[in-house]
Design a protein around this motif. Structure first.
Motif, short mmCIF file in Angstrom:
data_model
loop_
_atom_site.label_atom_id
_atom_site.label_comp_id
_atom_site.label_asym_id
_atom_site.label_seq_id
_atom_site.Cartn_x
_atom_site.Cartn_y
_atom_site.Cartn_z
N ARG A 3 0.85 -1.17 0.00
CA ARG A 3 0.00 0.00 0.00
C ARG A 3 0.88 1.22 0.00
NH1 ARG A 3 -1.94 1.77 5.74
NH2 ARG A 3 -0.01 1.36 6.81
N GLN A 4 0.33 2.27 -0.49
CA GLN A 4 1.07 3.53 -0.56
C GLN A 4 1.26 4.06 0.85
OE1 GLN A 4 -0.70 6.21 -3.27
NE2 GLN A 4 0.24 7.99 -2.35
N GLN A 5 2.50 4.40 1.21
CA GLN A 5 2.78 4.96 2.52
C GLN A 5 3.16 6.43 2.46
OE1 GLN A 5 5.72 2.36 4.16
NE2 GLN A 5 4.19 0.97 4.96
N THR A 12 2.42 4.37 10.31
CA THR A 12 2.91 2.99 10.17
C THR A 12 3.32 2.49 11.54
OG1 THR A 12 5.12 3.80 9.63
CG2 THR A 12 3.71 3.23 7.78
N GLY A 13 2.72 1.43 12.00
CA GLY A 13 3.08 0.88 13.31
C GLY A 13 2.95 1.92 14.40
N ASP A 14 4.04 2.15 15.11
CA ASP A 14 4.04 3.15 16.19
C ASP A 14 4.36 4.55 15.68
OD1 ASP A 14 3.51 1.16 18.02
OD2 ASP A 14 5.62 0.86 18.56
N GLN A 15 4.72 4.70 14.43
CA GLN A 15 5.09 6.00 13.87
C GLN A 15 3.83 6.74 13.40
OE1 GLN A 15 8.14 7.67 13.46
NE2 GLN A 15 6.86 9.32 12.71
N PRO A 16 3.54 7.90 13.98
CA PRO A 16 2.37 8.66 13.51
C PRO A 16 2.59 9.22 12.12
CG PRO A 16 3.56 9.90 15.19
CD PRO A 16 4.24 8.56 15.07
N ALA A 17 1.50 9.59 11.49
CA ALA A 17 1.59 10.24 10.18
C ALA A 17 2.36 11.55 10.34
CB ALA A 17 0.19 10.51 9.63
N TRP A 18 3.02 11.97 9.27
CA TRP A 18 3.77 13.22 9.30
C TRP A 18 3.75 13.88 7.93
CZ3 TRP A 18 7.76 13.16 5.89
CH2 TRP A 18 8.32 11.92 5.57
N ALA A 57 11.43 25.56 4.81
CA ALA A 57 10.82 24.24 4.89
C ALA A 57 10.22 24.08 6.27
CB ALA A 57 11.87 23.15 4.64
N CYS A 58 9.19 23.26 6.35
CA CYS A 58 8.55 22.96 7.63
C CYS A 58 8.30 21.45 7.69
CB CYS A 58 7.23 23.72 7.74
SG CYS A 58 6.31 23.33 9.24
N LEU A 59 8.77 20.84 8.76
CA LEU A 59 8.58 19.41 8.98
C LEU A 59 7.86 19.26 10.31
CD1 LEU A 59 11.35 19.93 7.44
CD2 LEU A 59 11.87 17.60 8.00
N ASP A 60 6.77 18.50 10.32
CA ASP A 60 6.13 18.38 11.61
C ASP A 60 6.95 17.50 12.54
OD1 ASP A 60 5.06 15.68 11.42
OD2 ASP A 60 3.37 16.47 10.30
N GLY A 61 6.70 17.63 13.82
CA GLY A 61 7.52 16.99 14.85
C GLY A 61 7.54 15.49 14.79
N ALA A 62 6.58 14.88 14.11
CA ALA A 62 6.55 13.42 13.98
C ALA A 62 7.46 12.91 12.86
CB ALA A 62 5.11 12.94 13.74
N THR A 63 8.07 13.82 12.11
CA THR A 63 8.99 13.41 11.05
C THR A 63 10.12 12.60 11.68
OG1 THR A 63 8.47 15.43 9.83
CG2 THR A 63 10.44 14.23 9.16
N PRO A 64 10.42 11.41 11.16
CA PRO A 64 11.47 10.59 11.77
C PRO A 64 12.81 11.34 11.83
CG PRO A 64 10.18 9.29 10.23
CD PRO A 64 9.74 10.72 10.06
N PRO A 65 13.52 11.20 12.94
CA PRO A 65 14.78 11.93 13.13
C PRO A 65 15.81 11.69 12.04
CG PRO A 65 14.09 10.94 15.19
CD PRO A 65 13.16 10.43 14.13
N HIS A 66 15.86 10.48 11.47
CA HIS A 66 16.87 10.23 10.43
C HIS A 66 16.58 11.05 9.17
CE1 HIS A 66 13.89 7.35 8.89
NE2 HIS A 66 14.58 7.33 7.75
N LEU A 67 15.32 11.38 8.92
CA LEU A 67 15.00 12.22 7.77
C LEU A 67 15.38 13.68 8.03
CD1 LEU A 67 11.52 10.74 6.80
CD2 LEU A 67 13.77 10.19 5.84
N VAL A 68 15.13 14.14 9.24
CA VAL A 68 15.54 15.49 9.60
C VAL A 68 17.07 15.60 9.54
CG1 VAL A 68 15.40 17.34 11.31
CG2 VAL A 68 13.50 15.73 11.07
N ALA A 69 17.76 14.56 10.03
CA ALA A 69 19.22 14.55 9.98
C ALA A 69 19.73 14.55 8.54
CB ALA A 69 19.78 13.35 10.75
N ALA A 70 19.05 13.86 7.63
CA ALA A 70 19.45 13.87 6.22
C ALA A 70 19.32 15.29 5.66
CB ALA A 70 18.60 12.90 5.41
#
Length: 155
Positions: free
Chosen positions: A11-13, A34-40, A127-140
């Motif tokens: 499915r599209q994520q 996805t799982g424990d990760q909220p939408a972002w 740019a604006c990233l909501d706080g649920a954005t996974p840390p590895h993406l913010v670090a990238a």
């Protein structure tokens, strides 16, 4: 989730959308829960360099980035960015780029602002990233901000 044939159902994520509206961010990336990760959601202004957006989207599918995740501000600190006493995050050595983590009314957001610093309202892109954005993406993304490699631009 399994299909009737024993294969995993796909499915599209995530979606990446470009919508050239002069009054809104052009690039929007939305990711489903996805799982424990909220939408972002992450948005990028029209003039955001493609290298910044590409670093972020490439990390979406890069398992090494996920497993080697560093704190989002680590690339900035390693590149000599300093804390701004008037903001809630680091500023580039030349003062052009600010990264802020803001919590307001129960919502967390990362804000990246690039401005030439000469006049009020001088923002070049953001740019604006909501706080649920996974840390590895913010670090990238913060890693891409500190990349000193020259970029060829068409005059």
């Amino acid at each position: 989730m399994r299909s009737g044939r024993g294969r995993s159902a796909h499915r599209q994520q995530a979606t990446l959308r470009i919508d050239p509206d002069p009054d809104e961010p052009w690039w929007t990336i939305r990711h489903a829960r996805t799982g424990d990760q909220p939408a972002w959601k992450a948005t990028f202004d029209a003039h955001t360099p493609v290298e910044i957006i590409a670093a972020f989207t490439d990390a979406l599918t890069n398992l090494r980035a996920l497993h080697a995740a560093t704190p989002p501000t680590a690339p900035l600190r390693q590149a000599g960015w300093r804390d701004d006493p008037h903001k809630s995050g680091p500023v580039s050595p030349d003062g052009v780029v600010r990264v802020e983590y803001v919590t307001e009314h129960g919502f967390d957001h990362w804000f990246i602002t690039v401005a030439d610093g000469r006049t009020p309202g001088d923002e070049l892109w953001g740019a604006c990233l909501d706080g649920a954005t996974p840390p590895h993406l913010v670090a990238a993304l913060t890693g891409a901000l500190t990349d000193a490699a020259p970029v060829i631009r068409d005059p």
